[in-house]
Design an enzyme around this catalytic site. Structure first.
Site, PDB file in Angstrom:
ATOM      1  CE1 TYR A 157     -12.292   5.310   9.533  1.00  0.00           C
ATOM      2  CE2 TYR A 157     -10.032   5.793   8.885  1.00  0.00           C
ATOM      3  CZ  TYR A 157     -11.386   5.904   8.668  1.00  0.00           C
ATOM      4  OH  TYR A 157     -11.842   6.608   7.595  1.00  0.00           O
ATOM      5  CG  ASP A 209      -7.269  -1.593  12.220  1.00  0.00           C
ATOM      6  OD1 ASP A 209      -6.880  -1.715  11.041  1.00  0.00           O
ATOM      7  OD2 ASP A 209      -8.149  -0.776  12.574  1.00  0.00           O
ATOM      8  CD  GLU A 217      -6.190  10.091   5.662  1.00  0.00           C
ATOM      9  OE1 GLU A 217      -6.513   9.833   4.496  1.00  0.00           O
ATOM     10  OE2 GLU A 217      -5.907   9.204   6.478  1.00  0.00           O
ATOM     11  CG  ASP A 271      -1.891   1.181   1.247  1.00  0.00           C
ATOM     12  OD1 ASP A 271      -2.026   1.837   0.194  1.00  0.00           O
ATOM     13  OD2 ASP A 271      -2.474   1.456   2.303  1.00  0.00           O
ATOM     14  CG  HIS A 302      -1.233   9.969  -1.247  1.00  0.00           C
ATOM     15  ND1 HIS A 302      -1.596  10.954  -0.345  1.00  0.00           N
ATOM     16  CD2 HIS A 302      -1.426   8.789  -0.605  1.00  0.00           C
ATOM     17  CE1 HIS A 302      -1.976  10.370   0.784  1.00  0.00           C
ATOM     18  NE2 HIS A 302      -1.891   9.068   0.660  1.00  0.00           N
ATOM     19  CG  ASP A 303      -5.147   8.290  -0.552  1.00  0.00           C
ATOM     20  OD1 ASP A 303      -4.416   7.333  -0.876  1.00  0.00           O
ATOM     21  OD2 ASP A 303      -5.224   8.719   0.616  1.00  0.00           O
ATOM     22  CG  ASP A 334      -2.721   6.930   7.285  1.00  0.00           C
ATOM     23  OD1 ASP A 334      -3.171   7.506   6.287  1.00  0.00           O
ATOM     24  OD2 ASP A 334      -2.839   5.703   7.470  1.00  0.00           O
TER      25      ASP A 334
HETATM   26  C1  BGC Z   1      -3.758   6.971   3.108  1.00  0.00           C
HETATM   27  C2  BGC Z   1      -3.882   5.926   2.027  1.00  0.00           C
HETATM   28  C3  BGC Z   1      -3.702   4.552   2.638  1.00  0.00           C
HETATM   29  C4  BGC Z   1      -4.628   4.361   3.848  1.00  0.00           C
HETATM   30  C5  BGC Z   1      -4.286   3.155   4.637  1.00  0.00           C
HETATM   31  C6  BGC Z   1      -4.871   6.604   4.030  1.00  0.00           C
HETATM   32  O1  BGC Z   1      -5.835   7.334   4.400  1.00  0.00           O
HETATM   33  O2  BGC Z   1      -3.838   8.277   2.646  1.00  0.00           O
HETATM   34  O3  BGC Z   1      -2.983   6.146   0.986  1.00  0.00           O
HETATM   35  O4  BGC Z   1      -3.967   3.575   1.685  1.00  0.00           O
HETATM   36  O5  BGC Z   1      -4.555   5.450   4.724  1.00  0.00           O
HETATM   37  O6  BGC Z   1      -3.097   3.392   5.335  1.00  0.00           O
END
Ligand code: BGC
Length: 551
Positions: free
Chosen positions: A208, A174, A246, A64, A311-312, A204
């Site tokens: 969650y 997780d 994020e 990933d 990047h997503d 990131d």
């Molecule tokens: C990142 C993604 C990633 C995901 C899981 C995110 O929100 O921006 O690129 O795949 O977290 O780690």
């Protein structure tokens, strides 16, 4: 960490997101690295960047793109050594550029020794570092995020006969934040990187961390409490560290990550981003006004990170079904352009490389409340490659020149981690930093100018209040930004046709607007409606000077 008198530097800053892998290859192996990135710092400085956000650069099987970490304490060997990292940081700081890095704390790679241990047996000491279950019935209300690849948030572990929990790919188990050892270990990771001099983290997937039965397992009070604990720790031990969240959530939940100025300093304005594209598609200013009204004000020491792309995939998780339909039909006409609940395209292809629209969007993102965060390559309007899997199509090598491999690498082309863009409309032979630097009218030079104007007005645009103005025309968005006596009038024609707007500016009778790029004065404001004629997809930023201020 870069010392600065300005404690709120992040409210005035321009951010730039960089994957080390994609930026510049210094050792001809076809993969970007820290030494390469260091060589490009002068360029980064030249476009006005104040802070770099580095995508994950830690050891990882790269399933990933590095968000699957197998060792938090070391650098992926292809990207260089820890000394290369230190040198990069030192050189960035020497140029007064700050650096924040991705902190992936929700999950690890299934190749991480912690997980390898944990799945050895049910009584392994690392077992409880992850979340296990005998059935798939637990936490049923949690949505699946990567819907194109995952059927469940639980995956069966053959060896120990239980399921493990993961919010993202099944190869990303997780971590169990109910376990105090996990919380302590993540603090250790934070201390490790901050003590090397980083200026902060882009954290990131923050919603969650914890799971609770009967909830959707997002934004739980325990998660907020943990981040408050992290904030206290960095404030005490590494004062000045900036934390950026994020949290891809609806406005009310996203705002909660600021806490009471005791949680995150910044959070991405996810609610705003798709609504900008919707406003453009519908030629209607309402979606932007409406969402900004829901996302401001924020506490005085906090700010949004505002962005157009990253990047997503352009995520459409937090919009209504109707809004998603508009987005798909306008911006993702081919099925390959879609991924999960989003669109995997770069900014320029999203708007058919339309220079007017690209300027308009940049004009907007730099004038709305929040600090702009740009994605590498968007300053030259790089294209994408939707035929590369996952989100790799928006992560291709940076286009530096018309040389071999776009000047990104001197390796043989087949060694590159991804092919360079050769689509006729976005070919690296003309779409590159060198060519655009030489051409005064290029987008890159326009971008540099726009950023420099934004920086001259960084207090009013970075920290000012926003007041929307009635334009008598829904296609035109107008607002006034104010910070003490500084005022900027910003007006945008979102329509594909020329239009006009009349603003009631009587409150400012006697003031003089001056166009911010050119410094050309406009007629003094009077008692009559102030009239604008605007070409299609155009905008004005105007500094307002009070009567007697040299006019
Ligand atoms: C990142 C993604 C990633 C995901 C899981 C995110 O929100 O921006 O690129 O795949 O977290 O780690």
């Amino acid at each position: 960490m870069l010392e600065d008198e300005n404690r709120l530097w992040y409210r005035d800053a321009i951010f730039y997101e960089i994957p080390v892998r994609s930026y510049y290859d210094s050792n001809r192996d076809g993969i970007g690295d820290f030494l390469g990135l260091t060589q490009k710092l002068d360029y980064i400085k030249s476009i006005g960047i104040d802070c770099i956000w580095l995508l994950p650069f830690y050891k990882s099987p790269l399933k990933d793109d590095g968000y699957d970490i197998s060792d938090f304490y070391s650098i992926l060997p292809e990207y260089g050594t820890i000394e290369d990292f230190d040198l990069f940081l030192e050189e960035a700081h020497r140029r007064k550029i700050r650096v924040i890095a991705d902190l992936v704390l929700n999950h690890v790679s299934d190749q991480h020794p912690w997980f390898i241990e944990a799945r050895k047996s049910r009584n392994n000491p690392k077992r409880d570092w992850f979340v296990w279950s005998d059935t798939m019935d637990r936490y049923k209300d949690a949505r699946i995020i990567f819907i194109d690849t995952e059927r469940s948030n639980w995956t069966w572990d053959q060896n120990t006969g239980q399921y493990y929990w993961h919010r993202f790919y099944s190869h990303q188990p997780d971590l169990n934040y109910d376990n105090p050892e996990v919380r302590e270990e993540i603090k250790k990771v934070i201390r490790f990187w901050l003590s090397r001099g980083l200026d902060g983290f882009r954290c990131d997937a923050v919603p969650y961390l914890f799971e609770r039965e009967g909830t959707n397992c997002e934004n739980l009070p325990e998660t907020h409490a943990f981040f408050k604990e992290i904030r206290r720790m960095v404030d005490d031990e590494f004062p000045g560290t900036v934390l950026l969240a994020e949290a891809n959530q609806w406005p009310t939940e996203a705002k909660k990550y600021f806490g009471n100025e005791d949680e995150f300093h910044m959070a991405f304005n996810f609610p705003l981003m798709p609504r900008i594209f919707i406003a453009l598609a519908k030629e209607d200013s309402y979606p932007i006004q409406n969402i900004i009204k829901q996302t401001v004000p924020v506490p005085p020491t906090c700010d949004w990170g505002v962005f157009l792309r990253n990047h997503d995939e352009l995520t459409l998780e937090m919009v209504t079904d109707e809004e998603r339909d508009i987005m798909f039909s306008e911006y993702a006409k081919l099925p390959k352009m879609r991924l999960n609940l989003g669109i995997r395209r770069r900014l320029s292809p999203l708007v058919d490389a339309d220079r007017y629209i690209l300027e308009l969007l940049h004009g907007l993102i730099m004038a709305l409340p929040g600090s702009p965060i740009f994605y590498y390559g968007d300053e030259i309007n790089m294209g994408d490659n939707i035929f590369l899997g996952d989100r790799n199509g928006v992560r291709t090598p940076m286009q530096w020149s018309f040389d071999r491999n776009a000047g990104f690498s001197a390796a043989d082309p087949e060694m590159l981690y991804a092919p360079v863009i050769t689509n006729a409309n976005y070919h690296y032979e003309f779409l590159n930093v060198e060519a655009q630097s030489r051409l005064p009218s290029s987008f890159l030079n326009w971008f540099r100018k726009a950023v420099s104007v934004r920086k001259k007005n960084s207090l009013v645009l970075g920290r000012g209040d926003i007041e929307f103005l009635e334009t008598g025309n829904r296609k035109v968005l107008a607002f006034l930004r104010s910070y003490d006596s500084e005022k900027m009038l910003c007006i945008f024609n979102l329509s594909r046709d020329p239009t006009n707007a009349q603003l009631d500016l009587r409150k400012y009778a006697g003031w003089t607007p001056e166009e911010s790029f050119s410094r050309v004065p406009f007629p003094k404001i009077g008692e009559l409606p102030y009239f604008f004629t605007m070409p299609r997809h155009s905008f004005f930023w105007m500094n307002l000077s009070p009567p007697g201020d040299g006019n």
